[in-house]
Design an enzyme around this catalytic site. Structure first.
Site, mmCIF file in Angstrom:
data_model
loop_
_atom_site.group_PDB
_atom_site.id
_atom_site.type_symbol
_atom_site.label_atom_id
_atom_site.label_comp_id
_atom_site.label_asym_id
_atom_site.label_seq_id
_atom_site.Cartn_x
_atom_site.Cartn_y
_atom_site.Cartn_z
ATOM 1 N N SER A 48 -3.554 1.441 -2.759
ATOM 2 C CA SER A 48 -4.048 2.200 -3.228
ATOM 3 C C SER A 48 -4.639 2.552 -4.579
ATOM 4 O O SER A 48 -3.054 1.426 -5.268
ATOM 5 C CB SER A 48 -3.779 3.777 -2.761
ATOM 6 O OG SER A 48 -3.219 4.331 -1.005
HETATM 7 N N1 SAH Z 1 0.735 4.438 0.674
HETATM 8 C C1 SAH Z 1 0.193 2.844 0.635
HETATM 9 C C2 SAH Z 1 -1.314 2.191 1.207
HETATM 10 C C3 SAH Z 1 -1.012 1.537 1.773
HETATM 11 S S1 SAH Z 1 -2.977 1.354 3.351
HETATM 12 C C4 SAH Z 1 0.869 2.208 -0.660
HETATM 13 O O1 SAH Z 1 0.985 2.700 -1.830
HETATM 14 O O2 SAH Z 1 0.197 0.605 -0.964
HETATM 15 C C5 SAH Z 1 -2.201 2.631 4.123
HETATM 16 C C6 SAH Z 1 -0.525 1.977 5.607
HETATM 17 O O3 SAH Z 1 -0.817 2.649 6.476
HETATM 18 C C7 SAH Z 1 -1.266 0.655 5.671
HETATM 19 O O4 SAH Z 1 -0.296 -0.205 5.757
HETATM 20 C C8 SAH Z 1 -1.491 0.823 7.216
HETATM 21 O O5 SAH Z 1 -1.054 -0.290 7.646
HETATM 22 C C9 SAH Z 1 -1.038 1.925 8.365
HETATM 23 N N2 SAH Z 1 -0.523 2.630 8.842
HETATM 24 C C10 SAH Z 1 -2.330 3.119 9.278
HETATM 25 N N3 SAH Z 1 -2.009 3.373 10.688
HETATM 26 C C11 SAH Z 1 -0.431 3.865 10.918
HETATM 27 C C12 SAH Z 1 0.260 4.537 11.944
HETATM 28 N N4 SAH Z 1 -0.052 4.916 12.539
HETATM 29 N N5 SAH Z 1 1.530 4.230 11.817
HETATM 30 C C13 SAH Z 1 2.016 3.669 10.301
HETATM 31 N N6 SAH Z 1 0.807 3.043 9.538
HETATM 32 C C14 SAH Z 1 -0.150 3.361 9.696
#
Ligand code: SAH
Length: 228
Positions: free
Chosen positions: A59
């Site tokens: 993000s």
């Molecule tokens: N907090 C992260 C943002 C990553 S983007 C950072 O700082 O880099 C969002 C993430 O949510 C992705 O890696 C995606 O795989 C995960 N995600 C999506 N659906 C999910 C679920 N049901 N359970 C766990 N993770 C999930």
């Protein structure tokens, strides 16, 4: 000494209205270059989202700072994060609270994030490979919950894992196409009677998907499978 690019980023965040000193310090302490993919290291301190493995994104620092500030984390809090991704958001939360429980559905992303937490000695971050829609019932209830992926509405399971009086921050929106800006970072407070909900700012997050991801096998793994 702090990277000059980090200093510029902090100034930009202040201008954008991030005032919480503890949040700014946490951003300052967290080396974002450790969380981005090598080709994007030069852009590690840009105030923008960047691609990471498995088609996901780290993000934008402003959104991480904003969500962290809105979460109002206190030193004794236990926080649940759904969507570990690169691990950057969890790393920013690390100095602000007692424990962070973070769940990711892509195993390769989780492995990379775990290595980063270890390298940076962030001992209060614990990880789980699994489906965030289930939360982490064994560790509930949590003081705070942060969804790092967008959902049409907050899953009831997660509300049930939040303490009464606890805050949950989530990007919520109905239209989840890649061009869509119809998501809002939303603040939910669990009350004795139910919940209150307040839309904060428009955002664009990758969608929260059900179940764990079935990763494609690498060519050599495929061959091994066939030869058996
Ligand atoms: N907090 C992260 C943002 C990553 S983007 C950072 O700082 O880099 C969002 C993430 O949510 C992705 O890696 C995606 O795989 C995960 N995600 C999506 N659906 C999910 C679920 N049901 N359970 C766990 N993770 C999930």
């Amino acid at each position: 000494m702090t990277d000059p690019r980090a200093v510029a980023l902090l100034m930009a965040l202040r201008k954008q209205g991030i005032e919480d000193r503890r949040v700014l310090e946490a951003i300052e302490k967290t080396p974002r270059e450790e969380f981005v993919e090598e080709p994007f290291e030069h852009a590690a301190y840009d105030n923008s989202a960047l691609p990471i493995a498995c088609g996901q994104t780290i993000s934008q620092p402003y959104i991480v700072a904003y969500a962290t500030q809105a979460l109002d984390v206190q030193p004794k809090h236990r926080v649940l994060e759904i969507g570990t991704g690169s691990g950057y958001q969890a790393a920013v939360l690390s100095p602000l609270c007692r424990m962070i429980y973070t769940v990711e559905r892509h195993r390769p992303l989780l492995k990379q994030a775990e290595a980063r937490f270890k390298k940076l000695k962030l001992h209060n971050v614990v990880t789980k490979f699994g489906d965030g829609f289930q939360g982490w019932p064994e560790q509930a209830p949590f003081d705070r919950i942060l969804l790092s992926a967008a959902a049409p509405e907050v899953p009831q399971t997660l509300i049930e894992q939040l303490k009464v009086g606890g805050i949950l921050i989530a990007p919520l929106g109905k239209n989840l196409s890649s061009e869509s800006f119809s998501q809002h970072l939303t603040k939910i407070i669990r009350t004795e009677e139910g919940t209150t909900q307040e839309a904060l700012i428009p955002v664009m997050f990758v969608p929260m998907l059900p179940g764990i991801a079935q990763e494609a096998l690498k060519p050599d793994e495929k061959r091994e499978k066939h030869s058996r």
